[in-house]
Design a protein around this motif. Sequence first.
Motif, short mmCIF file in Angstrom:
data_model
loop_
_atom_site.label_atom_id
_atom_site.label_comp_id
_atom_site.label_asym_id
_atom_site.label_seq_id
_atom_site.Cartn_x
_atom_site.Cartn_y
_atom_site.Cartn_z
N ARG A 48 0.81 -1.22 0.00
CA ARG A 48 0.00 0.00 0.00
C ARG A 48 0.84 1.27 0.00
NH1 ARG A 48 -0.18 1.96 5.25
NH2 ARG A 48 0.45 0.48 6.88
N ARG A 49 2.14 1.17 0.27
CA ARG A 49 2.97 2.36 0.29
C ARG A 49 3.02 3.01 -1.10
NH1 ARG A 49 8.32 1.13 4.05
NH2 ARG A 49 7.17 0.37 5.90
N SER A 50 3.06 4.30 -1.10
CA SER A 50 3.06 5.04 -2.36
C SER A 50 4.49 5.13 -2.91
CB SER A 50 2.48 6.44 -2.15
OG SER A 50 2.41 7.13 -3.38
N TRP A 51 5.01 3.99 -3.41
CA TRP A 51 6.37 3.91 -3.93
C TRP A 51 6.32 3.80 -5.46
CZ3 TRP A 51 9.62 -0.08 -0.60
CH2 TRP A 51 9.89 0.49 0.66
N TYR A 86 7.29 -2.46 -8.92
CA TYR A 86 6.39 -2.22 -7.79
C TYR A 86 4.98 -1.90 -8.28
CZ TYR A 86 4.81 -0.40 -3.26
OH TYR A 86 4.14 -0.19 -2.08
N GLN A 88 1.60 -0.38 -6.51
CA GLN A 88 1.00 0.20 -5.31
C GLN A 88 -0.49 -0.11 -5.29
OE1 GLN A 88 -1.21 3.09 -4.90
NE2 GLN A 88 -1.15 2.80 -2.66
#
Length: 788
Positions: A48-51, A86, A88
Amino acid sequence: MDATLDPTTLVVFGATGDLMARKIVPSLAYLAARGRLPERFRVIGFSRRSWTDEDFRAHVRAIIDAYPGAAPRGAALDAFVERFSYQQGTFDDPRAYDALAADIQAVASTWEGRCNRLFYLAVPPEHYRTIFERLAGSGLVTGCDADGACTRVLVEKPFGKDGASAQELDEVLGSLFAEEQIYRIDHYLAKEMLQGILSFRFSNTLMEPSWNAESIQRIDVTLLESIGVEKRGAFYDGVGALRDVGQNHLLQMLALVGMERPDDLSARSIRDARARFLRTLTPPPADEMAARSFRAQHRGYRAIQGVAPDSDTETYFALRFHLSGPRWGGVPVTLESGKRMGEPLKQIAVTFRAPDACLCDASRPGPYENRVIFQLEPHESIRIEFWAKKPGFEHELEKREFTFFLYEKQEKVQYVEEYATLLLDAIEGDQTLFVSTDEVREMWRFIDPWLQVWRTGAVPLELYEPDTSEVRDRAFARLDEADARPKRIGVVGLGKMGAALARNLLDHGWQVVGHNRTFAVAERMAGEGLLPARTLSDLVAFLPPPRVVWLMLPAGEPTEQALFGEGGLAELLQEGDTVIDGGNSHFADAERRAKRLAERGVRFLDVGTSGGPGGARFGACLMIGGERSDFERLEHLWRDVAARDAYRFFEGHGGGHFVKMVHNGIEYGMMQAIAEGFAVLDAAPLGIDLPKAAEVYNRRSVIESRLIGWLREAFELFGPDLAGVSSTVAHTGEGQWTVETARALGVPVPVIEESLEFRKRSAERPSYAGKVLSALRNRFGGHEAAGG
């Protein structure tokens, strides 16, 4: 990189978490450094991290930079990190899964449209259902496509918190994936030493012929860790040591030493063999589980972040129980594990029985036991302990060891080699080192009852000092105390069978109170340890409640009088006491007797006992009828009295005696066939050597049996012509009862019926077949054989 492996995309849910940093990335780096990853391989992190992709690659690079083990470096590291991308999204966001599906399909199209998909759930189990449902909705959940590309899912333990939640998880998995797509990770199965147990056992003949209850005294599985809970407080506090390692690691370790030989080295065969062994594990009755378990928590545990201030979660436990089944019946097992235990000790110790007749040092009492120890820590080794003469003039023995050290561990970081092995197997589609649905079900079936007993408060939570092993002394004192609890029983009827049974019980550590109508018979056995009781009233008074009284009396009136006559057991016993009828009573009497005794709260079991006096003395075959709860409560008794794994339960009062009645009817027919066959051999003009015929028949022929063996004994005792043996054959009630019951049921039994009639006619029609029957009855039952 390995060009022979299929193109693969690994999707890790929870990719920014601890599992990714500690195990997954280092293990992938380990494989990359050894050229074991597929040439076309990529990793998609989902979290869920905004990476961005670059943020995630920087995270992976930082993990590798801090990792001390073997990994790609320099340009190789740059190429390795480029394999990561990745995605998100939250676990319940369908748009994120659509984007993930598009990404996977886009890359697959550049790989000739063929790409295996591995979904690794590095998340708590409560997120599984959501992830699986979203994967299904995105079209990513498929089996193996026509071009051979497969979807597989990797699931971390715990596999549920109990049997019900495990079943619920399996239903979710099973609704979307076939069993061959599900890879449940128990990293202990990937440890080299545990993998080596199968080779040690089944690739050699050194130990396997003795790998059974006849030779092995006990098995101890130990997993003591120096580490604690550390940052896993919130998770661990809802699980505890028994769920965390007992339900999985320890039972898997036990399965490897206890399983039967698999058919081959395929994943299906090996996993099926493990599951079949786990299916034989039987939890003891509740009071036994309370007495044979110990739980404790180390001081300071409640101060760990995430742990409840009044937590009663165990960080150490020990369980003791007995195995069942043809190979292992009666062998005690101890499972033990704990956190913050000082020096780590992880091993399986298999202790062999001390020899009955030992050329041993007379000045040293022993026991002279041998042990095989499979050790994971502190050293990966297989150690065989044995006894040898000490150099010198005296005959003194000393313990010596053969030790095989597996190898110096290449990867110093904990778990990395194991996870590398598991990831590579998942890429290759090999499920051998992964836990099957059947195994999960059987492990929870065995562990759930222990947890239920603990929840009642029957096993108090003790405290221990961290970084020490002092708690082990207390744990084993409790388990040993349970083993040493006095076992008391009354035996009524000390004839051939009853006296043999009493001696068998005495050998197994029981305190036996014996009563016989002729008191002198009981008195003569006092020197063997039996407490003689002059009357039934004395017998009951000598036994503390709840009492167990075993009747070994003739069927009919003698048994009826002992139970319901004046001054009988029905008057003397109290609520909670148990009567066992081990004689050859009619099955219909059992239900009636059970009802009458139940009016006083007295329990009743009918136990058909086969094997004759020799069986009663050294291990009988028991056919047990009654209520299952009573059978299970007394399983330690059946285990001691019976030959190894030679007892079975049949639901309902009368079930045991019914099975024994039919057994005796079959016995009539088998004995008759042997008698008639040897009568033909005896009458033949060829001069057949009858003892040799009996001997060769008992060398793996189709008719090999104990009966043939007893006939061989009779020939040795009486001679081939059976001189002096009566041709008049006695018959007891059970043959007649079998025939009458068969008629009532409308089942023809001509063989049994004719064998019964032969015995009835034998007094008027002397024959060699009659002599054979009388000789057989003498050898297995001690019946009188003399006659004309």
